[in-house]
Design an enzyme around this catalytic site. Sequence first.
Site, PDB file in Angstrom:
ATOM      1  N   PRO A  16       0.846  -1.201   0.000  1.00  0.00           N
ATOM      2  CA  PRO A  16       0.000   0.000   0.000  1.00  0.00           C
ATOM      3  C   PRO A  16       0.877   1.246   0.000  1.00  0.00           C
ATOM      4  O   PRO A  16       1.840   1.321   0.763  1.00  0.00           O
ATOM      5  CB  PRO A  16      -0.779  -0.114   1.323  1.00  0.00           C
ATOM      6  CG  PRO A  16       0.016  -1.043   2.178  1.00  0.00           C
ATOM      7  CD  PRO A  16       0.771  -1.952   1.259  1.00  0.00           C
ATOM      8  N   MET A  17       0.559   2.208  -0.859  1.00  0.00           N
ATOM      9  CA  MET A  17       1.313   3.468  -0.852  1.00  0.00           C
ATOM     10  C   MET A  17       0.348   4.626  -1.067  1.00  0.00           C
ATOM     11  O   MET A  17      -0.274   4.743  -2.138  1.00  0.00           O
ATOM     12  CB  MET A  17       2.401   3.467  -1.940  1.00  0.00           C
ATOM     13  CG  MET A  17       3.609   2.614  -1.605  1.00  0.00           C
ATOM     14  SD  MET A  17       4.889   2.711  -2.875  1.00  0.00           S
ATOM     15  CE  MET A  17       4.200   1.652  -4.144  1.00  0.00           C
ATOM     16  N   ALA A  18       0.247   5.465  -0.041  1.00  0.00           N
ATOM     17  CA  ALA A  18      -0.627   6.639  -0.133  1.00  0.00           C
ATOM     18  C   ALA A  18      -0.133   7.522  -1.272  1.00  0.00           C
ATOM     19  O   ALA A  18       1.067   7.734  -1.427  1.00  0.00           O
ATOM     20  CB  ALA A  18      -0.597   7.398   1.188  1.00  0.00           C
ATOM     21  N   GLN A  70      -6.768  -1.012   2.817  1.00  0.00           N
ATOM     22  CA  GLN A  70      -6.056  -0.720   4.061  1.00  0.00           C
ATOM     23  C   GLN A  70      -6.704   0.448   4.808  1.00  0.00           C
ATOM     24  O   GLN A  70      -6.920   1.516   4.236  1.00  0.00           O
ATOM     25  CB  GLN A  70      -4.588  -0.381   3.814  1.00  0.00           C
ATOM     26  CG  GLN A  70      -3.836  -0.354   5.153  1.00  0.00           C
ATOM     27  CD  GLN A  70      -2.432   0.175   5.050  1.00  0.00           C
ATOM     28  OE1 GLN A  70      -2.220   1.318   4.660  1.00  0.00           O
ATOM     29  NE2 GLN A  70      -1.468  -0.633   5.422  1.00  0.00           N
ATOM     30  N   CYS A 100       2.472   3.405   9.474  1.00  0.00           N
ATOM     31  CA  CYS A 100       2.701   4.729   8.883  1.00  0.00           C
ATOM     32  C   CYS A 100       3.482   5.614   9.863  1.00  0.00           C
ATOM     33  O   CYS A 100       3.078   5.784  11.012  1.00  0.00           O
ATOM     34  CB  CYS A 100       1.376   5.388   8.514  1.00  0.00           C
ATOM     35  SG  CYS A 100       1.639   7.035   7.814  1.00  0.00           S
ATOM     36  N   ASN A 200       8.487  -7.398   3.814  1.00  0.00           N
ATOM     37  CA  ASN A 200       8.522  -6.128   3.085  1.00  0.00           C
ATOM     38  C   ASN A 200       9.730  -5.281   3.462  1.00  0.00           C
ATOM     39  O   ASN A 200      10.107  -5.204   4.622  1.00  0.00           O
ATOM     40  CB  ASN A 200       7.210  -5.364   3.393  1.00  0.00           C
ATOM     41  CG  ASN A 200       7.206  -3.935   2.872  1.00  0.00           C
ATOM     42  OD1 ASN A 200       7.031  -2.995   3.647  1.00  0.00           O
ATOM     43  ND2 ASN A 200       7.405  -3.753   1.600  1.00  0.00           N
ATOM     44  N   GLY A 201      10.287  -4.655   2.437  1.00  0.00           N
ATOM     45  CA  GLY A 201      11.372  -3.696   2.635  1.00  0.00           C
ATOM     46  C   GLY A 201      12.556  -3.980   1.751  1.00  0.00           C
ATOM     47  O   GLY A 201      13.189  -5.030   1.854  1.00  0.00           O
ATOM     48  N   GLY A 224       7.133  -2.123  -2.708  1.00  0.00           N
ATOM     49  CA  GLY A 224       6.619  -0.758  -2.656  1.00  0.00           C
ATOM     50  C   GLY A 224       7.299   0.137  -3.669  1.00  0.00           C
ATOM     51  O   GLY A 224       6.943   0.157  -4.858  1.00  0.00           O
ATOM     52  N   ARG A 225       8.350   0.844  -3.223  1.00  0.00           N
ATOM     53  CA  ARG A 225       8.968   1.873  -4.069  1.00  0.00           C
ATOM     54  C   ARG A 225       9.440   1.364  -5.418  1.00  0.00           C
ATOM     55  O   ARG A 225       9.378   2.089  -6.413  1.00  0.00           O
ATOM     56  CB  ARG A 225      10.117   2.536  -3.292  1.00  0.00           C
ATOM     57  CG  ARG A 225       9.608   3.413  -2.148  1.00  0.00           C
ATOM     58  CD  ARG A 225      10.690   3.726  -1.159  1.00  0.00           C
ATOM     59  NE  ARG A 225      11.189   2.501  -0.525  1.00  0.00           N
ATOM     60  CZ  ARG A 225      12.271   2.428   0.243  1.00  0.00           C
ATOM     61  NH1 ARG A 225      12.966   3.514   0.473  1.00  0.00           N
ATOM     62  NH2 ARG A 225      12.644   1.286   0.787  1.00  0.00           N
TER      63      ARG A 225
HETATM   64  C1  LIG Z   1       4.994   7.070  -1.090  1.00  0.00           C
HETATM   65  C2  LIG Z   1       4.765   5.992  -0.066  1.00  0.00           C
HETATM   66  C3  LIG Z   1       3.517   5.860   0.521  1.00  0.00           C
HETATM   67  C4  LIG Z   1       3.277   4.852   1.459  1.00  0.00           C
HETATM   68  N1  LIG Z   1       2.027   4.702   1.985  1.00  0.00           N
HETATM   69  C5  LIG Z   1       1.743   3.652   2.792  1.00  0.00           C
HETATM   70  C6  LIG Z   1       0.424   3.379   3.229  1.00  0.00           C
HETATM   71  O1  LIG Z   1      -0.537   4.080   2.889  1.00  0.00           O
HETATM   72  N2  LIG Z   1       0.244   2.314   4.048  1.00  0.00           N
HETATM   73  C7  LIG Z   1       1.268   1.505   4.435  1.00  0.00           C
HETATM   74  O2  LIG Z   1       1.066   0.538   5.184  1.00  0.00           O
HETATM   75  N3  LIG Z   1       2.534   1.733   4.044  1.00  0.00           N
HETATM   76  C8  LIG Z   1       2.776   2.768   3.209  1.00  0.00           C
HETATM   77  N4  LIG Z   1       4.045   2.948   2.734  1.00  0.00           N
HETATM   78  C9  LIG Z   1       5.103   1.971   3.085  1.00  0.00           C
HETATM   79  C10 LIG Z   1       5.178   0.848   2.045  1.00  0.00           C
HETATM   80  O3  LIG Z   1       3.992   0.093   2.026  1.00  0.00           O
HETATM   81  C11 LIG Z   1       6.355  -0.090   2.345  1.00  0.00           C
HETATM   82  O4  LIG Z   1       6.167  -0.630   3.628  1.00  0.00           O
HETATM   83  C12 LIG Z   1       7.716   0.634   2.331  1.00  0.00           C
HETATM   84  O5  LIG Z   1       7.810   1.495   1.209  1.00  0.00           O
HETATM   85  C13 LIG Z   1       8.869  -0.386   2.301  1.00  0.00           C
HETATM   86  O6  LIG Z   1       8.807  -1.190   1.149  1.00  0.00           O
HETATM   87  P1  LIG Z   1       9.768  -0.919  -0.139  1.00  0.00           P
HETATM   88  O7  LIG Z   1      11.179  -0.940   0.367  1.00  0.00           O
HETATM   89  O8  LIG Z   1       9.447  -2.032  -1.081  1.00  0.00           O
HETATM   90  O9  LIG Z   1       9.406   0.439  -0.670  1.00  0.00           O
HETATM   91  C14 LIG Z   1       4.309   3.971   1.824  1.00  0.00           C
HETATM   92  C15 LIG Z   1       5.576   4.116   1.243  1.00  0.00           C
HETATM   93  C16 LIG Z   1       5.809   5.095   0.305  1.00  0.00           C
HETATM   94  C17 LIG Z   1       7.175   5.208  -0.333  1.00  0.00           C
END
Ligand SMILES: Cc1cc2nc3c(=O)[nH]c(=O)nc-3n(C[C@H](O)[C@H](O)[C@H](O)COP(=O)(O)O)c2cc1C
Length: 322
Positions: A16-18, A70, A100, A200-201, A224-225
Amino acid sequence: MKIADVNIPNPVFLAPMAGVTDLPFRLLCKEMGCGLVYTEMISAKGLFYGNENTKLLLEVDEKEHPVAVQIFGSDAEIMSQMAKKLEETDIDIIDINMGCPAPKIVKNNEGSALMRNPKKIGEIVKAVSSSVKKPVTIKIRKGFDDNNINAVEVAKIAEENGAAAIAVHGRTREQFYSGRADWDIIKQVKEAVSIPVIANGDVFSPEDAKRLFEETNCNAIMVGRAAQGNPWIFKRILHYLKKGEILDEPLAQEKINTALRHAKMLIEYKGEYIGIREMRKHVSWYTKGLLNAGILRDKINKAKDYKELENLLLEYLQQINN
Ligand SMILES: Cc1cc2nc3c(=O)[nH]c(=O)nc-3n(C[C@H](O)[C@H](O)[C@H](O)COP(=O)(O)O)c2cc1C
């Protein structure tokens, strides 16, 4: 794999990414094979009070299934009321945000602030999961800060109180997105619970994805990213996991064509004014690493409608292909 009784075609999920994982982007990831998509986080209070923006965030397309919505909040009663409303929609899984790090969320004791209060996490998971038949999952961090690393404790409490799966981002709240994600804590969570664990991460490549599975023994991973401007990551990860071969990155032409399709979908969903403005960040992600992408970005940031965006992108493509 399955989360409770929901069948999920493969274990590579979109995090999930806002501001990113809206309906058009989720559909693009789904087309690339993503196993489970999550909506942006949605305020429990917002839905409770019938906020119009919140309703838009909840829209789901039939091609997206399975899809997790979510929610975030801190009031167990409001969250369980909200879950009852979600029970009537066609979403498949209800996920609760416990990660968050944003100050305005933490200030309200929501998101990662809940990691400071495992008892409250138990109450919320119990209240929500006992109000609905749909599976309730949670997404947590490693802990709140380095002095409070409690993902394992929180995961056990969540499982005892009815959580159907747990996603773990291996960073503390204090780290936000800096430093490296700790995959060892995810392994420890996996060893401590019997419900599915989603790791995740820091998955940025197919090789990272494979290593994350191997090092944590997790049931699924969440990207995510690395998916921003790059829905192909799902196809490439799945191919690598299955065949052990690395597929080439898409060519500039395919990236631009997808960006234009993305823009059309976004405009259809949110209207041209908002759609074009929201596309700015997506275009900068789609063109990351391409020749002279910085100059293109400056121009795109001034584009006011689809035609202008299309002309700029096609002109750019011609330039870099010559
Ligand atoms: C722009 C952005 C928005 C995010 N929004 C949420 C969100 O709404 N809910 C959530 O649980 N995590 C959110 N995250 C965290 C991601 O879900 C994820 O846990 C985090 O980016 C690590 O994963 P990655 O290394 O693959 O990016 C957000 C991350 C980013 C970069």
